[in-house]
Write a protein that holds these residues in place. Structure first.
Motif, PDB file in Angstrom:
ATOM      1  N   ALA A   1       0.815  -1.213   0.000  1.00  0.00           N
ATOM      2  CA  ALA A   1       0.000   0.000   0.000  1.00  0.00           C
ATOM      3  C   ALA A   1       0.852   1.268   0.000  1.00  0.00           C
ATOM      4  O   ALA A   1       0.518   2.247  -0.672  1.00  0.00           O
ATOM      5  CB  ALA A   1      -0.932  -0.003   1.213  1.00  0.00           C
ATOM      6  N   LEU A   2       1.954   1.267   0.746  1.00  0.00           N
ATOM      7  CA  LEU A   2       2.743   2.490   0.905  1.00  0.00           C
ATOM      8  C   LEU A   2       3.719   2.726  -0.244  1.00  0.00           C
ATOM      9  O   LEU A   2       4.000   3.874  -0.595  1.00  0.00           O
ATOM     10  CB  LEU A   2       3.514   2.455   2.229  1.00  0.00           C
ATOM     11  N   THR A   3       4.249   1.674  -0.826  1.00  0.00           N
ATOM     12  CA  THR A   3       5.273   1.840  -1.858  1.00  0.00           C
ATOM     13  C   THR A   3       4.762   1.585  -3.269  1.00  0.00           C
ATOM     14  O   THR A   3       5.405   1.984  -4.244  1.00  0.00           O
ATOM     15  CB  THR A   3       6.462   0.896  -1.607  1.00  0.00           C
ATOM     16  N   GLY A   4       3.608   0.914  -3.412  1.00  0.00           N
ATOM     17  CA  GLY A   4       3.134   0.548  -4.739  1.00  0.00           C
ATOM     18  C   GLY A   4       4.031  -0.469  -5.411  1.00  0.00           C
ATOM     19  O   GLY A   4       4.032  -0.588  -6.641  1.00  0.00           O
ATOM     20  N   ASP A   5       4.797  -1.201  -4.619  1.00  0.00           N
ATOM     21  CA  ASP A   5       5.758  -2.167  -5.142  1.00  0.00           C
ATOM     22  C   ASP A   5       5.667  -3.443  -4.313  1.00  0.00           C
ATOM     23  O   ASP A   5       4.935  -3.503  -3.323  1.00  0.00           O
ATOM     24  CB  ASP A   5       7.167  -1.575  -5.057  1.00  0.00           C
ATOM     25  N   GLU A   6       6.418  -4.448  -4.700  1.00  0.00           N
ATOM     26  CA  GLU A   6       6.442  -5.676  -3.920  1.00  0.00           C
ATOM     27  C   GLU A   6       7.304  -5.486  -2.673  1.00  0.00           C
ATOM     28  O   GLU A   6       8.165  -4.601  -2.628  1.00  0.00           O
ATOM     29  CB  GLU A   6       7.007  -6.814  -4.771  1.00  0.00           C
ATOM     30  N   PRO A   7       7.094  -6.286  -1.632  1.00  0.00           N
ATOM     31  CA  PRO A   7       7.919  -6.166  -0.427  1.00  0.00           C
ATOM     32  C   PRO A   7       9.384  -6.445  -0.749  1.00  0.00           C
ATOM     33  O   PRO A   7       9.704  -7.278  -1.587  1.00  0.00           O
ATOM     34  CB  PRO A   7       7.352  -7.251   0.505  1.00  0.00           C
ATOM     35  N   ARG A   8      10.271  -5.726  -0.078  1.00  0.00           N
ATOM     36  CA  ARG A   8      11.703  -5.926  -0.270  1.00  0.00           C
ATOM     37  C   ARG A   8      12.445  -5.547   1.001  1.00  0.00           C
ATOM     38  O   ARG A   8      11.868  -4.927   1.904  1.00  0.00           O
ATOM     39  CB  ARG A   8      12.219  -5.107  -1.460  1.00  0.00           C
ATOM     40  N   LYS A   9      13.711  -5.882   1.078  1.00  0.00           N
ATOM     41  CA  LYS A   9      14.523  -5.554   2.252  1.00  0.00           C
ATOM     42  C   LYS A   9      14.769  -4.055   2.284  1.00  0.00           C
ATOM     43  O   LYS A   9      15.301  -3.488   1.325  1.00  0.00           O
ATOM     44  CB  LYS A   9      15.854  -6.308   2.221  1.00  0.00           C
ATOM     45  N   PRO A  10      14.404  -3.379   3.386  1.00  0.00           N
ATOM     46  CA  PRO A  10      14.632  -1.935   3.476  1.00  0.00           C
ATOM     47  C   PRO A  10      16.062  -1.626   3.901  1.00  0.00           C
ATOM     48  O   PRO A  10      16.787  -2.507   4.375  1.00  0.00           O
ATOM     49  CB  PRO A  10      13.645  -1.507   4.566  1.00  0.00           C
ATOM     50  N   ARG A  11      16.456  -0.389   3.757  1.00  0.00           N
ATOM     51  CA  ARG A  11      17.793   0.003   4.218  1.00  0.00           C
ATOM     52  C   ARG A  11      17.902  -0.152   5.730  1.00  0.00           C
ATOM     53  O   ARG A  11      18.803  -0.793   6.228  1.00  0.00           O
ATOM     54  CB  ARG A  11      18.089   1.448   3.799  1.00  0.00           C
ATOM     55  N   TYR A  12      16.990   0.470   6.457  1.00  0.00           N
ATOM     56  CA  TYR A  12      16.956   0.289   7.912  1.00  0.00           C
ATOM     57  C   TYR A  12      15.684   0.916   8.451  1.00  0.00           C
ATOM     58  O   TYR A  12      15.340   2.051   8.106  1.00  0.00           O
ATOM     59  CB  TYR A  12      18.167   0.935   8.592  1.00  0.00           C
ATOM     60  N   LEU A  13      14.981   0.171   9.286  1.00  0.00           N
ATOM     61  CA  LEU A  13      13.778   0.663   9.951  1.00  0.00           C
ATOM     62  C   LEU A  13      14.055   0.735  11.445  1.00  0.00           C
ATOM     63  O   LEU A  13      14.433  -0.263  12.049  1.00  0.00           O
ATOM     64  CB  LEU A  13      12.589  -0.257   9.676  1.00  0.00           C
ATOM     65  N   LYS A  14      13.829   1.880  12.035  1.00  0.00           N
ATOM     66  CA  LYS A  14      14.115   2.082  13.457  1.00  0.00           C
ATOM     67  C   LYS A  14      12.886   1.832  14.316  1.00  0.00           C
ATOM     68  O   LYS A  14      12.962   1.157  15.345  1.00  0.00           O
ATOM     69  CB  LYS A  14      14.625   3.508  13.661  1.00  0.00           C
TER      70      LYS A  14
END
Length: 219
Positions: free
Chosen positions: A24-37
């Motif tokens: 919903a937020l990216t309009g793309d498939e799930p992927r590994k993010p840089r870093y989520l705090k």
């Protein structure tokens, strides 16, 4: 957008629905993010990027900002923290169904009870900060831009799902999104509620996050 090859693999049973679905937020498939705090549970794979993660943290801090020294602390409302990270969950598309112009997200009743029924005593003692609506000339401003009011949720909402629709995860607001009570076998809940292994991992991540928040306030 998910690749045609990936979706073809889905049809053939080679990948999961989540791999092919659109976040919903990216309009793309799930992927590994840089870093989520803030949403640390999803650092291996996510439906959001660090900017979304920061927005989740900011909106949660606004939610508790004016509760007073007897209430505001890093341990406040951990289940709302989990809920605000829904948009980062790589499984978010699995529990989202597009109906006309509205995306319906199915929430497990067991989690609604944790966020609503279990928190009613705290809600009555401390409340939450509700964002004030902006004037019509400022329709696209972020929540809390035009001030806020302290409310006691059980006095304002008839049910947990009503509360969750009003205080929706950042980027998943009405009228584009609607949160509904789902069947317990096909609904979203935080990772810590899905299995014993993920439950331990979720508690560990929340502990690290809350410890970091507490240390920031002391320094």
């Amino acid at each position: 957008m998910p690749s045609r090859l990936l979706c073809l693999q889905l049809i053939l049973g080679m990948v999961s629905y989540t791999d092919c679905a659109e976040c919903a937020l990216t309009g793309d498939e799930p992927r590994k993010p840089r870093y989520l705090k803030f949403c640390q549970d999803y650092n291996a794979k996510a439906c959001c990027i660090p900017g979304h993660d920061l927005e989740n943290q900011i909106q949660f801090e606004f939610l508790i900002d004016g509760l007073g020294p007897g209430c505001k602390n890093p341990m406040m409302y951990p289940n709302i923290r989990y809920y605000y990270c829904l948009g980062c969950d790589p499984d978010q598309p699995t529990y989202t169904t597009q109906k006309d112009d509205v995306a319906e997200v199915r929430i497990c009743e067991s989690f609604i009870e944790k966020l609503w029924d279990d928190y009613k005593p705290q809600y009555k003692e401390c409340g939450v900060m509700r964002s004030n609506p902006c004037p019509d000339m400022m329709p696209d401003f972020d929540p809390y831009t035009c001030g806020d009011d302290l409310i006691i949720p059980p006095n304002e909402f008839d049910s947990g799902i009503d509360f969750m629709n009003f205080f929706a995860p950042p980027g998943m607001y009405n009228p584009d999104f609607k949160f509904v009570v789902g069947n317990e076998s096909d609904c979203w809940q935080p990772r810590f509620m899905r299995s014993s292994a993920t439950r331990l991992s979720g508690f560990a991540s929340m502990g690290v996050m809350l410890l970091g928040a507490a240390l920031r306030r002391l320094l």
